[in-house]
Scaffold this motif. Structure first.
Motif, PDB file in Angstrom:
ATOM      1  N   SER A 156     169.056  60.440  92.243  1.00  0.00           N
ATOM      2  CA  SER A 156     167.883  59.625  92.495  1.00  0.00           C
ATOM      3  C   SER A 156     168.287  58.217  92.917  1.00  0.00           C
ATOM      4  O   SER A 156     169.168  57.600  92.309  1.00  0.00           O
ATOM      5  N   ILE A 157     167.643  57.706  93.943  1.00  0.00           N
ATOM      6  CA  ILE A 157     167.945  56.369  94.413  1.00  0.00           C
ATOM      7  C   ILE A 157     167.424  55.305  93.455  1.00  0.00           C
ATOM      8  O   ILE A 157     167.839  54.144  93.497  1.00  0.00           O
ATOM      9  N   PHE A 158     166.502  55.699  92.557  1.00  0.00           N
ATOM     10  CA  PHE A 158     165.959  54.729  91.613  1.00  0.00           C
ATOM     11  C   PHE A 158     166.998  54.291  90.579  1.00  0.00           C
ATOM     12  O   PHE A 158     166.868  53.222  89.992  1.00  0.00           O
ATOM     13  N   THR A 159     168.007  55.096  90.346  1.00  0.00           N
ATOM     14  CA  THR A 159     169.036  54.715  89.364  1.00  0.00           C
ATOM     15  C   THR A 159     169.810  53.480  89.799  1.00  0.00           C
ATOM     16  O   THR A 159     169.880  52.503  89.042  1.00  0.00           O
ATOM     17  N   PRO A 160     170.410  53.434  90.996  1.00  0.00           N
ATOM     18  CA  PRO A 160     171.088  52.189  91.397  1.00  0.00           C
ATOM     19  C   PRO A 160     170.129  51.031  91.612  1.00  0.00           C
ATOM     20  O   PRO A 160     170.493  49.868  91.368  1.00  0.00           O
ATOM     21  N   LEU A 162     167.370  50.425  89.882  1.00  0.00           N
ATOM     22  CA  LEU A 162     167.060  49.895  88.551  1.00  0.00           C
ATOM     23  C   LEU A 162     168.243  49.112  87.996  1.00  0.00           C
ATOM     24  O   LEU A 162     168.071  48.045  87.384  1.00  0.00           O
ATOM     25  N   ALA A 163     169.462  49.605  88.205  1.00  0.00           N
ATOM     26  CA  ALA A 163     170.650  48.873  87.745  1.00  0.00           C
ATOM     27  C   ALA A 163     170.761  47.529  88.455  1.00  0.00           C
ATOM     28  O   ALA A 163     171.064  46.503  87.830  1.00  0.00           O
ATOM     29  N   LEU A 164     170.500  47.505  89.757  1.00  0.00           N
ATOM     30  CA  LEU A 164     170.549  46.249  90.510  1.00  0.00           C
ATOM     31  C   LEU A 164     169.478  45.274  90.033  1.00  0.00           C
ATOM     32  O   LEU A 164     169.737  44.065  89.902  1.00  0.00           O
ATOM     33  N   ALA A 165     168.276  45.787  89.745  1.00  0.00           N
ATOM     34  CA  ALA A 165     167.213  44.917  89.258  1.00  0.00           C
ATOM     35  C   ALA A 165     167.579  44.277  87.921  1.00  0.00           C
ATOM     36  O   ALA A 165     167.296  43.092  87.677  1.00  0.00           O
ATOM     37  N   GLY A 166     168.225  45.042  87.035  1.00  0.00           N
ATOM     38  CA  GLY A 166     168.644  44.477  85.758  1.00  0.00           C
ATOM     39  C   GLY A 166     169.694  43.388  85.927  1.00  0.00           C
ATOM     40  O   GLY A 166     169.644  42.346  85.263  1.00  0.00           O
ATOM     41  N   PHE A 194     169.225  44.132  79.882  1.00  0.00           N
ATOM     42  CA  PHE A 194     168.919  45.316  79.081  1.00  0.00           C
ATOM     43  C   PHE A 194     167.419  45.557  79.003  1.00  0.00           C
ATOM     44  O   PHE A 194     166.967  46.714  78.964  1.00  0.00           O
ATOM     45  N   ALA A 195     166.630  44.492  78.968  1.00  0.00           N
ATOM     46  CA  ALA A 195     165.174  44.650  78.925  1.00  0.00           C
ATOM     47  C   ALA A 195     164.670  45.349  80.183  1.00  0.00           C
ATOM     48  O   ALA A 195     163.827  46.258  80.118  1.00  0.00           O
ATOM     49  N   VAL A 196     165.177  44.929  81.335  1.00  0.00           N
ATOM     50  CA  VAL A 196     164.758  45.567  82.587  1.00  0.00           C
ATOM     51  C   VAL A 196     165.176  47.023  82.609  1.00  0.00           C
ATOM     52  O   VAL A 196     164.407  47.907  83.024  1.00  0.00           O
ATOM     53  N   TRP A 197     166.404  47.321  82.155  1.00  0.00           N
ATOM     54  CA  TRP A 197     166.874  48.705  82.175  1.00  0.00           C
ATOM     55  C   TRP A 197     166.068  49.588  81.225  1.00  0.00           C
ATOM     56  O   TRP A 197     165.711  50.716  81.562  1.00  0.00           O
ATOM     57  N   ILE A 198     165.768  49.074  80.044  1.00  0.00           N
ATOM     58  CA  ILE A 198     165.021  49.878  79.068  1.00  0.00           C
ATOM     59  C   ILE A 198     163.595  50.100  79.539  1.00  0.00           C
ATOM     60  O   ILE A 198     163.072  51.229  79.512  1.00  0.00           O
ATOM     61  N   ILE A 199     162.932  49.019  79.972  1.00  0.00           N
ATOM     62  CA  ILE A 199     161.548  49.156  80.439  1.00  0.00           C
ATOM     63  C   ILE A 199     161.491  50.048  81.677  1.00  0.00           C
ATOM     64  O   ILE A 199     160.620  50.918  81.796  1.00  0.00           O
ATOM     65  N   GLY A 200     162.436  49.850  82.605  1.00  0.00           N
ATOM     66  CA  GLY A 200     162.444  50.684  83.796  1.00  0.00           C
ATOM     67  C   GLY A 200     162.696  52.144  83.485  1.00  0.00           C
ATOM     68  O   GLY A 200     162.167  53.037  84.142  1.00  0.00           O
ATOM     69  N   GLY A 201     163.513  52.412  82.464  1.00  0.00           N
ATOM     70  CA  GLY A 201     163.774  53.786  82.078  1.00  0.00           C
ATOM     71  C   GLY A 201     162.546  54.492  81.545  1.00  0.00           C
ATOM     72  O   GLY A 201     162.406  55.711  81.704  1.00  0.00           O
ATOM     73  N   TYR A 202     161.632  53.733  80.900  1.00  0.00           N
ATOM     74  CA  TYR A 202     160.401  54.332  80.392  1.00  0.00           C
ATOM     75  C   TYR A 202     159.323  54.434  81.470  1.00  0.00           C
ATOM     76  O   TYR A 202     158.534  55.389  81.484  1.00  0.00           O
ATOM     77  N   ILE A 203     159.285  53.429  82.362  1.00  0.00           N
ATOM     78  CA  ILE A 203     158.212  53.414  83.362  1.00  0.00           C
ATOM     79  C   ILE A 203     158.485  54.397  84.488  1.00  0.00           C
ATOM     80  O   ILE A 203     157.625  55.194  84.876  1.00  0.00           O
ATOM     81  N   LEU A 204     159.709  54.340  85.031  1.00  0.00           N
ATOM     82  CA  LEU A 204     160.035  55.198  86.163  1.00  0.00           C
ATOM     83  C   LEU A 204     160.288  56.614  85.685  1.00  0.00           C
ATOM     84  O   LEU A 204     161.143  56.843  84.837  1.00  0.00           O
TER      85      LEU A 204
END
Length: 432
Positions: A156-160, A162-166, A194-204
């Motif tokens: 999934s392209i959302f993984t990199p 989301l990592a870049l956004a964090g 870590f907040a962006v990664w955790i929130i993104g993991g639940y939202i996406l």
């Protein structure tokens, strides 16, 4: 009388005699050979012995290499072609080159993805290694880890993204608060990432691979020299900042931070790397939540990074100790706080002094990546010892494969060594 004066004046030179060329024994190759190879009786004996050894080695290896076979399907076919003559069976390299470079499980139709990632690596490393290049190229450096991850692993392209956004969120928070307090900016940036990664993991939601998406390749399918390069580049890049933090922590005036860093460094330096790799393979997964499936590649990266960061910390600590006390006092006299003095005065000088030691650790770390073969990761050495030599077609081919592995590692390590020497000359590390 006048005739004699006239005759004597005719023999007076009006220009200097041109200088004669020096004798052949005082200049050129003859002088160099005399001064460097035959300067004394002892040097002459050593030179003659060395030439005899070189002759014996070349006399035994050159016919074997020049008479090598590059086109055959097995070792038995190579021997039939040679008909009892001495010669190498380089055909194993021609047939199994893809396994030596990419491993035996990575899909053959996807070789273009790690190849593009390798080309992008040189563009990403250039602005970091050669500081005279435009700073705008650092954008490629910042984006490269995420692009390379997507190219090599796919999915999934959302993984990199989301990592870049964090990482971007962490940097923005760090840049906002670092002027007031380094600790606040540093830990605030980590918390934001870590907040962006955790929130993104639940939202996406988990995006399933559909038609047109990048095909996913699991880490267990990585192998060959590509795996050695990935481990070497990743671990060296991560261990350098961690090593700097450990070196500064060991010199901290806060007892808790100092003793934690001392215990960590001394314990890691006292444990063999192969032990840490077995820990990564067997025990490290127990430190994560039960539902988490931590990839073996990630666990190996963590352990190798921890191992190399302890050694780099000691190298940098030596550079910090080599600076005179006046450099530290200079920061205080200018009114700089601890983080500003370290960033602007102390660390630039300490890192210049530490360049040879850091390069030595980096070269050793890159060669030590071959130890992952003991935990069933098929790197270059693992491919040679496992699938290639285990096949019936090439069972018995040793020198050709190990020679090819030696050449690949030599090219990379020699390149790192030459770059470090160039960097020392550019930065005038010699303290003239």
């Amino acid at each position: 009388m006048s005739d004699q004066s006239t005759n004597s004046v005719a023999f007076v030179r009006t220009e200097e005699v041109p200088a004669s060329a020096p004798p052949s024994t005082a200049t050129g190759p003859v002088k160099w050979i005399k001064d460097n190879l035959f300067a004394s009786v002892g040097n002459s004996i050593l030179t003659i012995v060395s030439l005899l050894v070189i002759y014996k080695v070349l006399a035994g290896t050159l016919p074997w290499m020049l008479n090598g076979i590059w086109n055959s399907n097995s070792l038995a076919e190579c021997r039939e072609i040679l008909q009892g003559e001495t010669g190498a069976c380089f055909a194993v390299l021609s047939e199994r080159w893809n396994q030596l470079i990419f491993g035996f499980k990575y899909p053959a139709d996807l070789y273009w993805r790690p190849s593009i990632a390798c080309v992008l690596f040189f563009f990403a490393a250039a602005p970091v290694l050669f500081f005279k290049l435009p700073r705008k190229m650092l954008i490629i450096t910042g984006l490269f880890p995420f692009i390379a991850y997507y190219l090599i692993w796919g999915g999934s392209i959302f993984t990199p993204i989301l990592a870049l956004a964090g990482v971007v969120a962490g940097y923005l928070v760090y840049a906002r608060f670092v002027t007031g307090s380094f600790a606040t900016g540093f830990f605030g940036g980590i918390a934001a990432a870590f907040a962006v990664w955790i929130i993104g993991g639940y939202i996406l939601p988990d995006v399933e691979i559909t038609e047109g998406a990048m095909r996913s390749v699991p880490s267990r399918d990585l192998g060959g020299f590509m795996l050695n390069m990935m481990l070497g580049v990743t671990c060296v890049s991560l261990s350098l900042p961690i090593g700097i933090a450990l070196a500064l922590g060991r010199q901290s005036s806060m007892p808790l931070i100092k003793y934690v860093c001392v215990v960590f460094i001394e314990f890691i330096r006292g444990v063999p790397l192969i032990t840490l790799l077995f820990v990564a393979s067997v025990m490290l997964s127990y430190f994560f939540p039960p539902e988490a499936t931590v990839d073996l590649f990630l666990r190996v990266v963590i352990m190798i990074t921890i191992f190399s960061s302890a050694y780099i910390a000691e190298v940098i600590r030596g550079g910090l100790a080599a600076l005179p006390k006046g450099q530290y006092e200079a920061g205080d006299s200018l009114g700089l706080d601890y983080s500003q003095a370290m960033r602007l005065i102390i660390l630039p000088q300490a890192l210049k002094i530490s360049i040879p030691g850091i390069v030595n650790v980096s070269v050793g770390l890159f060669k030590d990546t071959t130890l992952v073969s003991v935990i069933s990761m098929f790197d270059l050495v693992g491919m040679i010892r496992g699938p290639i030599l285990a096949s019936t077609d090439w069972n018995g081919v040793y020198w050709e494969l190990w020679l090819a592995a030696s050449v690949l590692f030599f090219i990379v390590c020699y390149g790192i060594s030459q770059y470090s020497q160039w960097l020392e000359r550019q930065l005038a590390t010699g303290h003239r």
